[in-house]
Design an enzyme around this catalytic site. Structure first.
Site, PDB file in Angstrom:
ATOM      1  N   ASP A 209       0.835  -1.195   0.000  1.00 37.96           N
ATOM      2  CA  ASP A 209       0.000   0.000   0.000  1.00 37.96           C
ATOM      3  C   ASP A 209       0.870   1.245   0.000  1.00 37.96           C
ATOM      4  O   ASP A 209       2.043   1.196   0.366  1.00 37.96           O
ATOM      5  CB  ASP A 209      -0.890   0.018   1.253  1.00 37.96           C
ATOM      6  CG  ASP A 209      -0.065  -0.018   2.536  1.00 37.96           C
ATOM      7  OD1 ASP A 209       0.277   1.054   3.057  1.00 37.96           O
ATOM      8  OD2 ASP A 209       0.264  -1.136   2.999  1.00 37.96           O
ATOM      9  N   ASP A 211       1.340   4.624   1.982  1.00 40.42           N
ATOM     10  CA  ASP A 211       0.968   5.027   3.324  1.00 40.42           C
ATOM     11  C   ASP A 211       0.058   6.259   3.300  1.00 40.42           C
ATOM     12  O   ASP A 211      -0.025   6.973   2.303  1.00 40.42           O
ATOM     13  CB  ASP A 211       2.221   5.301   4.160  1.00 40.42           C
ATOM     14  CG  ASP A 211       2.019   4.970   5.628  1.00 40.42           C
ATOM     15  OD1 ASP A 211       1.463   3.899   5.915  1.00 40.42           O
ATOM     16  OD2 ASP A 211       2.409   5.782   6.477  1.00 40.42           O
TER      17      ASP A 211
END
Length: 269
Positions: A209, A211
Site C-alpha cells: 500500500d 501510506d
C-alpha cells in the site's frame, strides 16, 4: 531431530505468508528461555537445502506486531541450527513511485517502536555493532534473484512503528520528509535480536500500500493490505526460493559476527 539435517537457513514469513514448503516437512517444538515461538518450526527442503520456516504471526495470525514473541522466535531458530535468515514482510510505501507490488531489500532501519523487549543482554555490558543492520551478503543474494515478474529495489530505509494501528497522515508525511521509504511494524526488534545471536539477517519487503500521507484517499485498510499480499504471494515465494538457491555459505558471515573479544553473560544456543 537427530536423524534430520540441521537447517542453516531460515525464512520468517510475514502477514499472509503462513506456509512455504511444497513437499512434506516436519515440525519441531522448541522450548526457549523466553517462552514458545509464534509456532512450531517447520523444516523442509528448498532447492536441495534444509530450510527452517517460521510464520512470524503464527499459523493463523494469532499475534499482533506489538505482542510477537520476538526473543523466542530468534532464539528458537538459532537453537535448531539456523545461521542465516531471510525475513519477508509486508510494508507500506512512503514514496508514490514505489507502489503496491514493489519489492525492496532495505539497507537501513529506523526504530519508532516503544515497550518491546529488544535485547538478550540486560546485563554484562554487551553492545553490538548495528550501524548496518542487515547482512550485505544476504541482501545481495536477494537482489540477484530478481526477475522480470518480480524486480527488486536494492536499498531503502524502513521505519518500524509500534502498531497495531496504521500511521496518521501527519506521521506518514513526517516519515517521508526524513527521506525514509518504507514503513513496517515487525522489523524491530527482529533484526537486532538476530545480530545479537550472530545470525545473518535480511528483510525482503513487499509493498502492499501507499501510506496514508503519500496519496489522497481513505488511508490504509488491513483488508486491502492482505489482498495485495495474496495477489503477489506466488511470485514472491518464488523469489525467496531463488534467493535460497543462491546462498553460497551456510554459516554466519564475518560482518555479522559481532562478539569477538567480548565476554558474554551466557552461551549462545
Amino acid at each position: 531431530m537427530t536423524s534430520q539435517p540441521r537447517p542453516a537457513l531460515a525464512v520468517i514469513g510475514g502477514s499472509g505468508f503462513y506456509d512455504f514448503f511444497d513437499d512434506e516437512a516436519h515440525t519441531v517444538e522448541v522450548d526457549t528461555p523466553y517462552g514458545a515461538p509464534s509456532a512450531p518450526i517447520a523444516i523442509g527442503t528448498v532447492e536441495g537445502r534444509a530450510v527452517a520456516f517460521l510464520p512470524r504471526h503464527g499459523r493463523r495470525h494469532e499475534y499482533s506486531p506489538h505482542t510477537l514473541p520476538y526473543q523466542a522466535n530468534m532464539w528458537a531458530l538459532r537453537s535448531v541450527g539456523v545461521r542465516r535468515v531471510l525475513a519477508p514482510c509486508a510494508v507500506g510505501s512512503l514514496r508514490p513511485d514505489w507502489g503496491p507490488g514493489t519489492v525492496v531489500v532495505p539497507d537501513q532501519l529506523v526504530d519508532r517502536t516503544s515497550g518491546r523487549a529488544q535485547t538478550y543482554f540486560d546485563g554484562g555490558g554487551v553492545h553490538v555493532y548495528f550501524a548496518d543492520p542487515y547482512c550485505a551478503q544476504l541482501r545481495g543474494v536477494v537482489a540477484s534473484a530478481a526477475s522480470d515478474r518480480m524486480p527488486v529495489r536494492e536499498s531503502g530505509t524502513m521505519v518500524v512503528v509500534e502498531g497495531p494501528r496504521f500511521s496518521t497522515r501527519a506521521e506518514s508525511r513526517w516519515f517521508a520528509a526524513q527521506g525514509w521509504e518504507l514503513v513496517n511494524m515487525t522489523g524491530h526488534p527482529e533484526a537486532v535480536l538476530a545480530r545479537e545471536l550472530e545470525m545473518c539477517y535480511a528483510p525482503v519487503a513487499l509493498v502492499t500500500d501507499l501510506d496514508a500521507g503519500v496519496a489522497d484517499g481513505d488511508g490504509v485498510r488491513a483488508a486491502d493490505v492482505f489482498a495485495e499480499f495474496e495477489r503477489n504471494i506466488g511470485p514472491f515465494k518464488q523469489l525467496i526460493r531463488q534467493a535460497i538457491s543462491a546462498v553460497e555459505d551456510n554459516d554466519t558471515c564475518e560482518s555479522c559476527r559481532v562478539h569477538a573479544g567480548v565476554s558474554l553473560p551466557f552461551e549462545l544456543p
